[in-house]
Scaffold this motif. Sequence first.
Motif, PDB file in Angstrom:
ATOM      1  N   ARG A  30      41.340  42.588  52.003  1.00  0.00           N
ATOM      2  CA  ARG A  30      40.446  41.350  52.323  1.00  0.00           C
ATOM      3  C   ARG A  30      39.160  41.186  51.370  1.00  0.00           C
ATOM      4  NH1 ARG A  30      40.330  42.192  58.707  1.00  0.00           N
ATOM      5  NH2 ARG A  30      40.376  44.344  57.809  1.00  0.00           N
ATOM      6  N   ALA A  31      38.654  42.341  50.625  1.00  0.00           N
ATOM      7  CA  ALA A  31      37.493  42.505  49.814  1.00  0.00           C
ATOM      8  C   ALA A  31      37.889  41.700  48.360  1.00  0.00           C
ATOM      9  CB  ALA A  31      37.112  43.841  49.441  1.00  0.00           C
ATOM     10  N   LEU A  32      39.131  41.436  48.132  1.00  0.00           N
ATOM     11  CA  LEU A  32      39.356  40.796  46.754  1.00  0.00           C
ATOM     12  C   LEU A  32      39.182  39.056  47.019  1.00  0.00           C
ATOM     13  CD1 LEU A  32      43.059  42.261  46.359  1.00  0.00           C
ATOM     14  CD2 LEU A  32      40.684  42.807  45.067  1.00  0.00           C
ATOM     15  N   PRO A  33      38.959  38.855  45.888  1.00  0.00           N
ATOM     16  CA  PRO A  33      38.592  37.205  45.926  1.00  0.00           C
ATOM     17  C   PRO A  33      39.439  36.311  46.561  1.00  0.00           C
ATOM     18  CG  PRO A  33      38.234  37.975  43.618  1.00  0.00           C
ATOM     19  CD  PRO A  33      38.992  39.249  44.329  1.00  0.00           C
ATOM     20  N   ASN A  34      39.377  35.736  47.762  1.00  0.00           N
ATOM     21  CA  ASN A  34      40.178  34.836  48.492  1.00  0.00           C
ATOM     22  C   ASN A  34      40.449  33.223  47.659  1.00  0.00           C
ATOM     23  OD1 ASN A  34      41.358  33.503  50.580  1.00  0.00           O
ATOM     24  ND2 ASN A  34      40.282  34.564  52.074  1.00  0.00           N
ATOM     25  N   ALA A  50      50.036  30.363  40.717  1.00  0.00           N
ATOM     26  CA  ALA A  50      48.525  30.170  40.563  1.00  0.00           C
ATOM     27  C   ALA A  50      47.772  31.100  41.453  1.00  0.00           C
ATOM     28  CB  ALA A  50      48.069  28.771  40.739  1.00  0.00           C
ATOM     29  N   VAL A  51      48.335  31.199  42.908  1.00  0.00           N
ATOM     30  CA  VAL A  51      47.516  32.062  43.616  1.00  0.00           C
ATOM     31  C   VAL A  51      47.582  33.393  43.216  1.00  0.00           C
ATOM     32  CG1 VAL A  51      47.432  32.644  45.901  1.00  0.00           C
ATOM     33  CG2 VAL A  51      47.812  30.423  45.505  1.00  0.00           C
ATOM     34  N   ALA A  52      48.528  34.027  43.028  1.00  0.00           N
ATOM     35  CA  ALA A  52      48.854  35.489  42.647  1.00  0.00           C
ATOM     36  C   ALA A  52      48.351  35.487  41.319  1.00  0.00           C
ATOM     37  CB  ALA A  52      50.430  35.572  42.224  1.00  0.00           C
ATOM     38  N   ALA A  53      47.941  34.960  40.460  1.00  0.00           N
ATOM     39  CA  ALA A  53      47.030  35.007  39.057  1.00  0.00           C
ATOM     40  C   ALA A  53      45.816  35.043  39.318  1.00  0.00           C
ATOM     41  CB  ALA A  53      47.438  33.683  38.025  1.00  0.00           C
ATOM     42  N   TYR A  54      45.352  34.237  40.442  1.00  0.00           N
ATOM     43  CA  TYR A  54      43.675  34.228  40.680  1.00  0.00           C
ATOM     44  C   TYR A  54      43.457  35.388  41.345  1.00  0.00           C
ATOM     45  CZ  TYR A  54      39.608  33.038  43.483  1.00  0.00           C
ATOM     46  OH  TYR A  54      38.237  32.892  43.729  1.00  0.00           O
ATOM     47  N   VAL A  55      44.034  36.044  41.997  1.00  0.00           N
ATOM     48  CA  VAL A  55      44.026  37.438  42.667  1.00  0.00           C
ATOM     49  C   VAL A  55      44.028  38.525  41.715  1.00  0.00           C
ATOM     50  CG1 VAL A  55      44.616  38.978  44.546  1.00  0.00           C
ATOM     51  CG2 VAL A  55      44.382  36.627  44.742  1.00  0.00           C
ATOM     52  N   ILE A  56      45.201  38.821  41.120  1.00  0.00           N
ATOM     53  CA  ILE A  56      45.521  39.548  40.216  1.00  0.00           C
ATOM     54  C   ILE A  56      44.813  39.696  38.843  1.00  0.00           C
ATOM     55  CG2 ILE A  56      47.363  40.833  38.963  1.00  0.00           C
ATOM     56  CD1 ILE A  56      47.422  41.322  41.757  1.00  0.00           C
ATOM     57  N   GLU A  57      44.327  38.505  38.479  1.00  0.00           N
ATOM     58  CA  GLU A  57      43.818  38.327  36.890  1.00  0.00           C
ATOM     59  C   GLU A  57      42.498  38.434  36.835  1.00  0.00           C
ATOM     60  OE1 GLU A  57      45.386  34.866  35.062  1.00  0.00           O
ATOM     61  OE2 GLU A  57      47.553  35.714  35.035  1.00  0.00           O
TER      62      GLU A  57
END
Length: 96
Positions: A30-34, A50-57
Motif C-alpha cells: 500500500r505504500a507504492l504509488p496508487n 498501463a496500470v502495471a507499468a505505473y506501479v512497476i516502472e
Amino acid sequence: MENDCPRVLLYSFGYKYGAPLDAQMIFDLRALPNPFWVVGLCQGNGLDPAVAAYVIENPTGAKMLELLAPLIHFSARVWAEAGKGQFTAALGCTGG
C-alpha cells in the motif's frame, strides 16, 4: 532437490476485502504509488498494462520488485526442500 523450479503462486488482493489465509507470505504494497488516483488509470486493474507499468516502472515499485523477487524465490526453494507443495505469496494493495 529434484526440482530446481519450485511452484510459486502469487495472489494479488485488496486489504479492504481481507488478506488470504492460505499464503505463506503476505506483503503489504500500500505504500507504492496508487494508480487509483491517476486519471485514466483509476478504472483499470493490475492486469491492465498501463496500470502495471505505473506501479512497476516508478523507482519505488522497481526497487520493491528487485527486493521481493529474490526473497520469494529463496522462500519457495526452502518450502520445496522441506517437502511442502506450492509456495504462495500474497501481494496486497488497498483495492485489489
